[in-house]
Design a protein around this motif. Sequence first.
Motif, PDB file in Angstrom:
ATOM      1  N   UNK A  67       0.828  -1.207   0.000  1.00 60.65           N
ATOM      2  CA  UNK A  67       0.000   0.000   0.000  1.00 60.65           C
ATOM      3  C   UNK A  67       0.865   1.260   0.000  1.00 60.65           C
ATOM      4  N   UNK A  68       1.975   1.229   0.715  1.00 64.32           N
ATOM      5  CA  UNK A  68       2.876   2.387   0.734  1.00 64.32           C
ATOM      6  C   UNK A  68       3.462   2.652  -0.646  1.00 64.32           C
ATOM      7  N   UNK A  69       3.910   1.590  -1.312  1.00 61.88           N
ATOM      8  CA  UNK A  69       4.444   1.764  -2.666  1.00 61.88           C
ATOM      9  C   UNK A  69       3.385   2.287  -3.615  1.00 61.88           C
ATOM     10  N   UNK A  70       2.177   1.749  -3.495  1.00 60.62           N
ATOM     11  CA  UNK A  70       1.109   2.200  -4.386  1.00 60.62           C
ATOM     12  C   UNK A  70       0.742   3.658  -4.117  1.00 60.62           C
ATOM     13  N   UNK A  71       0.812   4.069  -2.856  1.00 58.65           N
ATOM     14  CA  UNK A  71       0.534   5.471  -2.518  1.00 58.65           C
ATOM     15  C   UNK A  71       1.537   6.395  -3.197  1.00 58.65           C
ATOM     16  N   UNK A  72       2.791   5.975  -3.250  1.00 59.40           N
ATOM     17  CA  UNK A  72       3.834   6.811  -3.859  1.00 59.40           C
ATOM     18  C   UNK A  72       3.900   6.674  -5.374  1.00 59.40           C
ATOM     19  N   UNK A  73       3.683   5.465  -5.881  1.00 60.44           N
ATOM     20  CA  UNK A  73       3.881   5.187  -7.304  1.00 60.44           C
ATOM     21  C   UNK A  73       2.671   4.476  -7.899  1.00 60.44           C
ATOM     22  N   UNK A  74       1.556   5.166  -8.103  1.00 60.47           N
ATOM     23  CA  UNK A  74       0.373   4.481  -8.629  1.00 60.47           C
ATOM     24  C   UNK A  74       0.476   4.092 -10.104  1.00 60.47           C
ATOM     25  N   UNK A  75       1.343   4.736 -10.872  1.00 62.46           N
ATOM     26  CA  UNK A  75       1.578   4.433 -12.291  1.00 62.46           C
ATOM     27  C   UNK A  75       0.297   4.435 -13.125  1.00 62.46           C
ATOM     28  N   UNK A  76      -0.693   5.199 -12.751  1.00 58.92           N
ATOM     29  CA  UNK A  76      -1.972   5.296 -13.475  1.00 58.92           C
ATOM     30  C   UNK A  76      -2.640   3.935 -13.664  1.00 58.92           C
ATOM     31  N   UNK A  77      -2.486   3.072 -12.676  1.00 58.03           N
ATOM     32  CA  UNK A  77      -3.086   1.734 -12.716  1.00 58.03           C
ATOM     33  C   UNK A  77      -3.823   1.501 -11.408  1.00 58.03           C
ATOM     34  N   UNK A  78      -4.848   0.654 -11.428  1.00 57.08           N
ATOM     35  CA  UNK A  78      -5.461   0.268 -10.155  1.00 57.08           C
ATOM     36  C   UNK A  78      -4.525  -0.674  -9.399  1.00 57.08           C
ATOM     37  N   UNK A  79      -4.715  -0.742  -8.087  1.00 57.21           N
ATOM     38  CA  UNK A  79      -3.893  -1.637  -7.274  1.00 57.21           C
ATOM     39  C   UNK A  79      -4.234  -3.077  -7.639  1.00 57.21           C
ATOM     40  N   UNK A  80      -3.312  -3.733  -8.306  1.00 57.62           N
ATOM     41  CA  UNK A  80      -3.549  -5.086  -8.798  1.00 57.62           C
ATOM     42  C   UNK A  80      -2.210  -5.737  -9.128  1.00 57.62           C
ATOM     43  N   UNK A  81      -2.294  -6.971  -9.558  1.00 61.73           N
ATOM     44  CA  UNK A  81      -1.090  -7.675  -9.991  1.00 61.73           C
ATOM     45  C   UNK A  81      -0.498  -7.002 -11.225  1.00 61.73           C
ATOM     46  N   UNK A  82      -1.357  -6.440 -12.056  1.00 66.38           N
ATOM     47  CA  UNK A  82      -0.894  -5.713 -13.246  1.00 66.38           C
ATOM     48  C   UNK A  82      -0.054  -4.500 -12.841  1.00 66.38           C
ATOM     49  N   UNK A  83      -0.465  -3.794 -11.775  1.00 73.09           N
ATOM     50  CA  UNK A  83       0.318  -2.664 -11.276  1.00 73.09           C
ATOM     51  C   UNK A  83       1.691  -3.148 -10.800  1.00 73.09           C
ATOM     52  N   UNK A  84       1.707  -4.259 -10.065  1.00 68.39           N
ATOM     53  CA  UNK A  84       2.984  -4.774  -9.547  1.00 68.39           C
ATOM     54  C   UNK A  84       3.924  -5.157 -10.682  1.00 68.39           C
ATOM     55  N   UNK A  85       3.402  -5.804 -11.713  1.00 73.90           N
ATOM     56  CA  UNK A  85       4.265  -6.185 -12.839  1.00 73.90           C
ATOM     57  C   UNK A  85       4.720  -4.945 -13.611  1.00 73.90           C
ATOM     58  N   UNK A  86       3.835  -3.933 -13.726  1.00 75.36           N
ATOM     59  CA  UNK A  86       4.242  -2.697 -14.408  1.00 75.36           C
ATOM     60  C   UNK A  86       5.361  -1.997 -13.634  1.00 75.36           C
ATOM     61  N   UNK A  87       5.251  -1.978 -12.303  1.00 72.75           N
ATOM     62  CA  UNK A  87       6.299  -1.373 -11.476  1.00 72.75           C
ATOM     63  C   UNK A  87       7.605  -2.149 -11.614  1.00 72.75           C
ATOM     64  N   UNK A  88       7.529  -3.463 -11.557  1.00 76.51           N
ATOM     65  CA  UNK A  88       8.728  -4.290 -11.692  1.00 76.51           C
ATOM     66  C   UNK A  88       9.372  -4.095 -13.067  1.00 76.51           C
ATOM     67  N   UNK A  89       8.556  -4.093 -14.127  1.00 76.16           N
ATOM     68  CA  UNK A  89       9.095  -3.890 -15.477  1.00 76.16           C
ATOM     69  C   UNK A  89       9.758  -2.524 -15.620  1.00 76.16           C
ATOM     70  N   UNK A  90       9.130  -1.505 -15.026  1.00 70.35           N
ATOM     71  CA  UNK A  90       9.705  -0.156 -15.095  1.00 70.35           C
ATOM     72  C   UNK A  90      11.031  -0.089 -14.335  1.00 70.35           C
ATOM     73  N   UNK A  91      11.093  -0.775 -13.184  1.00 74.45           N
ATOM     74  CA  UNK A  91      12.346  -0.810 -12.423  1.00 74.45           C
ATOM     75  C   UNK A  91      13.455  -1.478 -13.225  1.00 74.45           C
ATOM     76  N   UNK A  92      13.156  -2.612 -13.821  1.00 70.46           N
ATOM     77  CA  UNK A  92      14.155  -3.334 -14.627  1.00 70.46           C
ATOM     78  C   UNK A  92      14.630  -2.465 -15.789  1.00 70.46           C
ATOM     79  N   UNK A  93      13.689  -1.827 -16.460  1.00 68.46           N
ATOM     80  CA  UNK A  93      14.030  -0.952 -17.584  1.00 68.46           C
ATOM     81  C   UNK A  93      14.921   0.206 -17.142  1.00 68.46           C
ATOM     82  N   UNK A  94      14.580   0.850 -16.017  1.00 69.80           N
ATOM     83  CA  UNK A  94      15.363   1.985 -15.526  1.00 69.80           C
ATOM     84  C   UNK A  94      16.757   1.569 -15.062  1.00 69.80           C
ATOM     85  N   UNK A  95      16.852   0.440 -14.356  1.00 65.40           N
ATOM     86  CA  UNK A  95      18.169  -0.028 -13.934  1.00 65.40           C
ATOM     87  C   UNK A  95      19.032  -0.417 -15.136  1.00 65.40           C
TER      88      UNK A  95
END
Length: 129
Positions: A67-95
């Motif tokens: 919930x804390x991560x979603x509060x800071x980084x919602x990525x224009x997605x609802x809180x779901x598994x799709x949001x988690x995978x989008x966050x993970x993919x964005x992290x991998x891409x940025x790193x």
Amino acid sequence: MAQLKRKGPIVFLTFLSLITVFSQVLRVYELAIPPLLIGLIAGFCLIIGFVPYYTLKCLLGIVSFIFSLYTLLPLDEPLSLQWMTALFDKMIENFHAFFTGASTFISQDSAIPPLASSLAITGRFNDSI
């Protein structure tokens, strides 16, 4: 009541430490500190400090962390598994961009989750008190 006297000051100091660190990091990335995040960090500290069962403590801590991560980084997605995978993919891409030299900084999407994880792990040491 004895547990509150023994663990209360440590839990409060942990809360102050986490708020201080998060406010500095969020200031660097020019993000506001939402009141909900302050409540989630307080809840996390209370969970770490006062929930007696390790399994329940872990489950509640993970929920608070998500919930804390979603509060800071919602990525224009609802809180779901799709949001988690989008966050993970964005992290991998940025790193990948950072380590290959395509980018000279680590974006907020990639910096905040590992920082929050490390702070959550250090909060675990309250359990030994």
